[in-house]
Design a protein around this motif. Structure first.
Motif, PDB file in Angstrom:
ATOM      1  N   PRO A   1      29.667 -51.752  27.776  1.00 46.39           N
ATOM      2  CA  PRO A   1      30.447 -52.743  27.029  1.00 46.39           C
ATOM      3  C   PRO A   1      30.495 -52.409  25.549  1.00 46.39           C
TER       4      PRO A   1
ATOM      5  N   LYS B   1      33.200 -52.782  21.663  1.00 46.58           N
ATOM      6  CA  LYS B   1      34.563 -52.878  21.126  1.00 46.58           C
ATOM      7  C   LYS B   1      35.405 -51.669  21.497  1.00 46.58           C
TER       8      LYS B   1
ATOM      9  N   ASP C   1      35.870 -55.607  36.077  1.00 48.54           N
ATOM     10  CA  ASP C   1      35.736 -56.393  34.843  1.00 48.54           C
ATOM     11  C   ASP C   1      35.321 -55.519  33.664  1.00 48.54           C
TER      12      ASP C   1
ATOM     13  N   ALA D   1      36.744 -54.283  31.066  1.00 52.85           N
ATOM     14  CA  ALA D   1      37.198 -54.625  29.716  1.00 52.85           C
ATOM     15  C   ALA D   1      36.472 -55.830  29.129  1.00 52.85           C
ATOM     16  N   THR D   2      35.850 -56.641  29.998  1.00 50.94           N
ATOM     17  CA  THR D   2      35.165 -57.843  29.511  1.00 50.94           C
ATOM     18  C   THR D   2      33.669 -57.828  29.797  1.00 50.94           C
ATOM     19  N   ASN D   3      33.190 -56.793  30.464  1.00 57.16           N
ATOM     20  CA  ASN D   3      31.778 -56.713  30.827  1.00 57.16           C
ATOM     21  C   ASN D   3      30.882 -56.709  29.595  1.00 57.16           C
ATOM     22  N   THR D   4      29.802 -57.469  29.659  1.00 47.09           N
ATOM     23  CA  THR D   4      28.824 -57.499  28.562  1.00 47.09           C
ATOM     24  C   THR D   4      27.447 -56.997  29.006  1.00 47.09           C
TER      25      THR D   4
ATOM     26  N   SER E   1      39.805 -47.823  29.490  1.00 49.31           N
ATOM     27  CA  SER E   1      39.123 -48.335  30.672  1.00 49.31           C
ATOM     28  C   SER E   1      40.053 -48.361  31.877  1.00 49.31           C
TER      29      SER E   1
ATOM     30  N   THR F   1      42.551 -50.415  32.298  1.00 55.58           N
ATOM     31  CA  THR F   1      43.105 -51.745  32.590  1.00 55.58           C
ATOM     32  C   THR F   1      44.514 -51.924  32.035  1.00 55.58           C
TER      33      THR F   1
END
Length: 497
Positions: free
Chosen positions: A209, A211, A269, A271-274, A457, A459
């Motif tokens: 994850p 920016k 996920d 692009a949003t995975n933390t 990524s 997406t």
């Protein structure tokens, strides 16, 4: 009779002056001696990914026993969590608060020089830093130079890397996946397809994850010249600064990653995975990921991730200024005793007792030696209950410190050989001074924040989105940044032939 009295008086006066002079001389000598014996107090700062270590004071006290004896100085060590590092250090530098040593990171290096926040080290290195020069070596010292002057020195750590795929060993064995070097990013597609065809519900490729994702940039073997806006191709073998995002190679790589995503090879996920990759691997939620390859990454990352990994190389090892400039040690303008600061810094590169204390704490309390020659937590202590941990790669010379359990006892020897053998970018030692294009860089960063993760990524569809990304980079001023970077590089080349 009168003459005799005068002679006596003269003798008495002379004697009085003599005693007075002796007394003054004695007093001055005592003051000088006392002054020499007063230890210099140094304030040093470093950052940590976690909280400030609970036993920092205990470790500091042990370090000071050594430094008082060797350089007649003692340290006040501030270990600052990385989340508050920038704010804290900027406040200290702006206020003139006492600060004698600090690490500077990446792009902050050239801006710290431009702002006059750190001092030139050339004379200090010659007088007190010979151990640093020998430990780091001339090739990597170059990364700390701007306009012909040395402003910082990198820690001794992994300075070079290749790049490739890290895959679970059980999957590589199960599906007879070769770990021989591949020639392109596209070559990994067959590996992913083999696994997916047999296990359609399995997530194969994990991504870190953040920016920005760096898979495509790293897989191309670029010298990013700091910020990535204007790069050198082929690991810095070419000295023409180009817009990487406009190259056919970038577009082809994006198409490959997009195919992986639509084929279900990449975590949905992404692009949003933390969650960090290590957590996902430990939970059995993935099979492979891309990353740097050095002499020890397979062993160390297997240990960190709790699963045995093997590596499939894509890019041979090379090194750029960016590798060494990830973090470097500098002496701020705030320091009133830069000579002592350099003497202490030299100990961080030459004295294994100092280095091991700073890295791992006190033997018997924070770590113990194993029969294999590595170190481990004492009985009853683990990663969750430990009271001292730090960042060994940061604190001077990692190669003279102990190796943690799970690593090979000769790990640092092999890493040093790896560093030495790696190809160096022709621009090694070049630092881009971005003061004239700060407005453009701010706008460019805003654009990449909007597009880069989605494109790299898989997406976002590059066929539709890449032209829009390039157009916005143009509007933000990427051509101006590239022109300025090429101008500075050309000037640097003239003086560094």
């Amino acid at each position: 009779m009168i003459r005799k009295r005068l002679s006596c008086i003269a003798l008495l006066v002379a004697t009085m002056f003599s005693f007075s002079a002796c007394s003054t001389k004695s007093k001055n000598t005592s003051e000088v001696q006392a002054q020499k014996e007063t230890p210099t107090e140094l304030t040093i700062a470093s950052f940590t990914l976690s909280d400030t270590p609970k036993d920092l004071q205990l470790v500091q006290d042990e370090v000071n026993k050594i430094t008082l004896e060797k350089i007649n100085a003692k340290i006040n060590w501030q270990v600052i969590p990385v989340g508050s590092w920038t704010q804290k250090i900027n406040l200290m530098l702006a206020s003139g608060e006492k600060l004698d040593l600090l690490p500077v990171q990446g792009a902050n290096f050239s801006s710290s020089v431009s702002k006059g926040q750190i001092i030139a080290l050339d004379d200090l290195l010659d007088k007190y830093g010979q151990g640093i020069k020998e430990a780091v070596g001339q090739d990597y010292l170059k990364a700390g130079r701007i306009n012909g002057k040395q402003y910082a020195v990198p820690p001794v750590k992994s300075m070079a890397s290749g790049y490739g795929l890290k895959i679970r060993k059980d999957y590589a064995s199960k599906y007879n996946i070769s770990t021989n070097k591949v020639n392109s990013l596209e070559d990994f597609t067959a590996i992913f397809k083999t696994i997916k065809d047999k296990e359609p519900d399995t997530t194969i490729l994990l991504m870190q994850p953040g920016k920005t994702l760096t898979i495509v940039d790293r897989a191309a073997g670029l010298d990013l010249l700091g910020d990535g806006f204007g790069v050198l191709l082929n690991g810095g073998a070419d000295l023409k600064v180009v817009d990487w995002f406009e190259t056919p190679q970038y577009a082809a790589m994006l198409n490959t990653v997009r195919n992986w995503y639509t084929s279900g090879y990449i975590m949905k996920d992404v692009a949003t995975n933390t969650q960090p990759i290590s957590n996902l691997l430990k939970a059995g939620k993935g099979v492979a990921y891309f990353g740097a390859i050095t002499a020890n990454t397979a062993a160390s990352e297997s240990l960190t991730n709790g699963v045995e990994l093997v590596e499939i190389p894509l890019i041979d090892a090379f090194s750029t200024s960016s590798n060494a400039q990830q973090v470097q040690w500098a002496i701020p303008l705030n320091s009133k005793t830069p000579d002592k600061a350099m003497q202490f810094l030299n100990l961080m590169y030459t004295d294994s007792k100092v280095v091991n204390l700073m890295d791992y704490g006190i033997e018997g309390k924070h770590y113990v030696k194993t029969a294999e020659g590595t170190i481990d937590y004492p009985e009853g202590i683990n990663a969750k209950t430990q009271t001292y941990s730090n960042m060994p790669f940061l604190l001077g010379n990692q190669f003279i410190s102990y190796v943690w359990k799970g690593g090979s006892v000769d790990a640092y020897k092999r890493e040093a050989e790896f560093n030495k053998a790696a190809k160096k970018s022709k621009a090694m030692g070049f630092s881009f001074v971005a003061s004239s294009v700060q407005t453009e860089l701010a706008a460019l960063n805003s654009v990449t924040d909007q597009y880069k993760v989605g494109l790299e990524s898989g997406t976002l569809d590059p066929v539709k989105v890449l032209p829009e990304f390039i157009a916005k980079l143009k509007t933000a001023g990427i051509d101006k940044v590239i022109a300025e970077k090429q101008k500075q590089l050309d000037e640097w080349i003239k003086t560094n032939k």
